[in-house]
Design an enzyme around this catalytic site. Structure first.
Site, PDB file in Angstrom:
ATOM      1  N   ASP A 158       0.882  -1.211  -0.081  1.00 43.00           N
ATOM      2  CA  ASP A 158       0.064  -0.023  -0.141  1.00 43.00           C
ATOM      3  C   ASP A 158       0.956   1.449  -0.165  1.00 43.00           C
ATOM      4  OD1 ASP A 158      -2.406   1.325   0.032  1.00 43.00           O
ATOM      5  OD2 ASP A 158      -3.243   0.276   1.614  1.00 43.00           O
ATOM      6  N   ASP A 213      -9.747   3.771  -3.679  1.00 39.08           N
ATOM      7  CA  ASP A 213     -10.630   2.778  -3.102  1.00 39.08           C
ATOM      8  C   ASP A 213     -11.926   2.656  -3.958  1.00 39.08           C
ATOM      9  OD1 ASP A 213      -8.271   2.189  -1.592  1.00 39.08           O
ATOM     10  OD2 ASP A 213      -9.349   2.206   0.284  1.00 39.08           O
TER      11      ASP A 213
HETATM   12  C1  GLA Z   1      -5.935   1.458   1.471  1.00 41.58           C
HETATM   13  C2  GLA Z   1      -6.006   0.366   0.541  1.00 41.58           C
HETATM   14  C3  GLA Z   1      -7.249  -0.459   0.752  1.00 41.58           C
HETATM   15  C4  GLA Z   1      -6.844  -1.045   1.987  1.00 41.58           C
HETATM   16  C5  GLA Z   1      -6.659  -0.252   3.021  1.00 41.58           C
HETATM   17  C6  GLA Z   1      -6.418  -0.608   4.224  1.00 41.58           C
HETATM   18  O1  GLA Z   1      -7.039   2.393   1.439  1.00 41.58           O
HETATM   19  O2  GLA Z   1      -6.360   1.097  -0.902  1.00 41.58           O
HETATM   20  O3  GLA Z   1      -7.477  -1.692  -0.322  1.00 41.58           O
HETATM   21  O4  GLA Z   1      -5.911  -1.976   1.975  1.00 41.58           O
HETATM   22  O5  GLA Z   1      -5.684   0.891   2.767  1.00 41.58           O
HETATM   23  O6  GLA Z   1      -6.303   0.183   5.463  1.00 41.58           O
END
Ligand code: GLA
Length: 396
Positions: A158, A213
Site C-alpha cells: 500500500d 478505493d
Molecule cells: C488503502 C487500500 C485499501 C485497503 C486499506 C487498508 O485504503 O487502498 O485497499 O488496503 O488501505 O487500510
C-alpha cells in the site's frame, strides 16, 4: 548421426528459451507469476480491520467447500491490521497476539494444506493506512525475508504515510527485496493510480491499482472501471491493471449491478479478488462469482484487456480479443431505463462479413441465430449483456 538428431531438436528449443529470457529480463520482476489475473479473496472490503485467524481459516475452508477454489480462487489475502503496532526488539513485524495468536506461519501452513495460497499486506510507508501497524519503508529486506520464511505467496503493498517520497523511491526496494528471497511472491502494487503506475509498475509488480478505493455503490464501481480502462494497453500476462477488489455480495448494489461489476472486471482482465464474506454467501452471489464462462474470459491466455469501443450517451460497448479468434463483448446500460445497444463489427475489431456464433455468458446459452456485421439487443436498466463471439462458416 545421434548428435545431428540431438542438434536438430535442441537448436529451436534453445532459441525459444533465449527469447523468453530476453523478454523476461526487460521486466525486473521476472517471478513467473500472474500469467493470468490473480483470483482469490481479500479481507478488506467486508471485514476492514475486524479480522482474526479463525476468519481467515474459515474463509479458506469456504472457498474450498463452495467450489470457488476449484474455479481458480486460490489466494486468501489478509489485508491491513494483522500485526502488532510495533516491531519487536530485533525490528521484525509481529502478528497481533490478540487476533492471530498462532502466528502467520501456522496460518500459511493451514491455507497451503487446503491447496490454497496465503497473501499478506504491508505498506510502502512508515505505517499502514489503518495506522495500527508498521509499514515496510526502510525495512524492506527484513520484511521480505519474514514473509518468505512464513511461506507467503502474495503481497499487497500500500501507499499510506510515505512522507511524500516519490513511488520510485519506495516500491523498487520491495521488489528487489522479494526477488532476493528467491521465493516467488506475487507483488500487488497499491499506489491508487496517484502517479500513473500503469506507466512504470510493470517492471516492479504483477498488478498495480489504477484507482482510489472502491465502495459498494454503482457510481463508485463504474467510475473505477472507467478510470482503469484508460490504461488498457498496459495490461499483459505478468502485469495487470487493478481497479480494486470486488464488492459482489456485500449488499450495496442490485443483482444486475453486481453482474455488471463482475462482467467489467472479468473483461478488463482485473484481479478477481472476492471482497465479501464467503462463509455466508447467498446463492445469487455464488452464481455471479462462480460463473465459469465469465471467469474463462478473465483467465484467457491472450491476456488482452477489453476497451470501451463505443459510447452513446448513457450506454456503451466494451470489447476485447480472446484466444482462438474469439471476441468478448459487454453491452452496458448505465441509464435507469431499457436501452437498445448494438455492437458493430467495425467497432469491436471483427472483419466485416464475418459470421459469428454468439454465446450469452450469463444465460449460459448459445443463440440459435448467427450474426453478421452487428449484434443488437435490449438491455435492462443498470445492467449489461456479455457475449462471446466465435467466427463460424455461414452454412453450419
Ligand atoms: C488503502 C487500500 C485499501 C485497503 C486499506 C487498508 O485504503 O487502498 O485497499 O488496503 O488501505 O487500510
Amino acid at each position: 548421426m545421434m548428435a545431428m538428431v540431438m542438434m536438430l531438436f535442441c537448436i529451436p528449443l534453445i532459441g525459444v528459451e533465449a527469447r523468453q529470457v530476453v523478454v523476461e529480463r526487460r521486466n525486473l520482476l521476472a517471478n513467473g507469476l500472474g500469467k493470468t489475473p490473480p483470483m482469490g479473496w481479500n479481507s478488506w472490503n467486508h471485514f476492514f480491520c475486524n479480522i482474526n485467524e479463525k476468519i481467515i481459516r474459515d474463509t479458506a475452508d469456504a472457498l474450498v467447500s463452495s467450489g470457488l477454489a476449484k474455479l481458480g480462487y486460490r489466494y486468501v489475502n489478509i489485508d491491513d491490521c494483522w500485526a502488532e503496532h510495533d516491531r519487536d526488539s530485533m525490528g521484525y513485524l509481529v502478528s497481533r497476539r490478540s487476533t492471530f495468536p498462532s502466528g502467520i506461519k501456522a496460518l500459511a501452513d493451514y491455507v497451503h494444506s487446503r491447496g490454497l495460497k496465503l497473501g499478506i499486506y504491508s505498506d510502502a510507508g512508515y505505517q499502514t493506512c489503518s495506522g495500527t501497524m508498521p509499514g515496510s519503508l526502510g525495512h524492506e529486506q527484513k520484511d521480505a525475508e519474514t514473509f518468505a520464511s512464513w511461506g507467503i505467496d502474495y503481497l499487497k503493498y500500500d501507499n499510506c504515510n510515505n512522507e511524500d517520497l516519490k513511488p520510485m523511491k519506495r516500491y523498487p526496494e520491495m521488489t528487489r527485496a522479494l526477488m532476493s528471497t528467491g521465493r516467488p511472491i506475487f507483488l500487488s502494487i497499491c499506489e491508487w493510480g496517484d502517479m500513473h503506475p500503469a506507466l512504470w509498475a510493470d517492471r516492479l509488480g504483477n498488478s498495480w491499482r489504477t484507482t482510489m478505493d472502491i465502495q459498494d455503490t454503482w457510481e463508485s464501481m463504474v467510475s473505477r472501471a472507467d478510470e482503469n480502462e484508460v490504461y488498457a494497453e498496459h495490461a499483459r500476462p505478468g502485469g495487470w491493471n487493478d481497479p480494486d477488489m470486488l464488492e459482489v455480495g456485500n449488499g450495496g448494489m442490485s443483482n444486475d449491478e453486481y453482474i455488471v461489476h463482475f462482467s467489467l472486471w472479468a473483461a478488463s482482465k482485473a484481479p478477481l479478488l472476492i471482497g465479501c464474506d464467503v462463509r455466508n454467501m447467498t446463492n445469487e452471489t455464488l452464481t455471479i462469482l462462480g460463473n465459469d464462462e465469465v471467469i474463462a474470459v478473465n483467465q484467457d491466455p491472450l491476456g488482452v484487456q477489453a476497451k470501451k469501443v463505443r459510447m452513446e450517451g448513457d450506454h456503451e460497448v466494451w470489447a476485447g480479443p480472446l484466444s482462438g479468434f474469439r471476441t468478448v463483448v459487454v453491452l452496458l446500460n448505465r441509464s435507469p431505463e431499457f436501452r437498445p445497444i448494438t455492437a458493430e463489427w467495425d467497432d469491436i475489431g471483427i472483419p466485416m462479413n464475418t459470421v459469428v456464433e454468439v454465446r450469452d455468458l450469463w444465460e449460459h446459452s448459445t443463440l440459435e441465430k448467427r450474426f453478421v456485421n452487428r449484434l443488437g439487443v435490449n438491455v435492462r436498466p443498470h445492467a449489461c449483456k456479455m457475449f462471446l463471439l466465435t467466427p463460424r462458416p455461414l452454412s453450419q
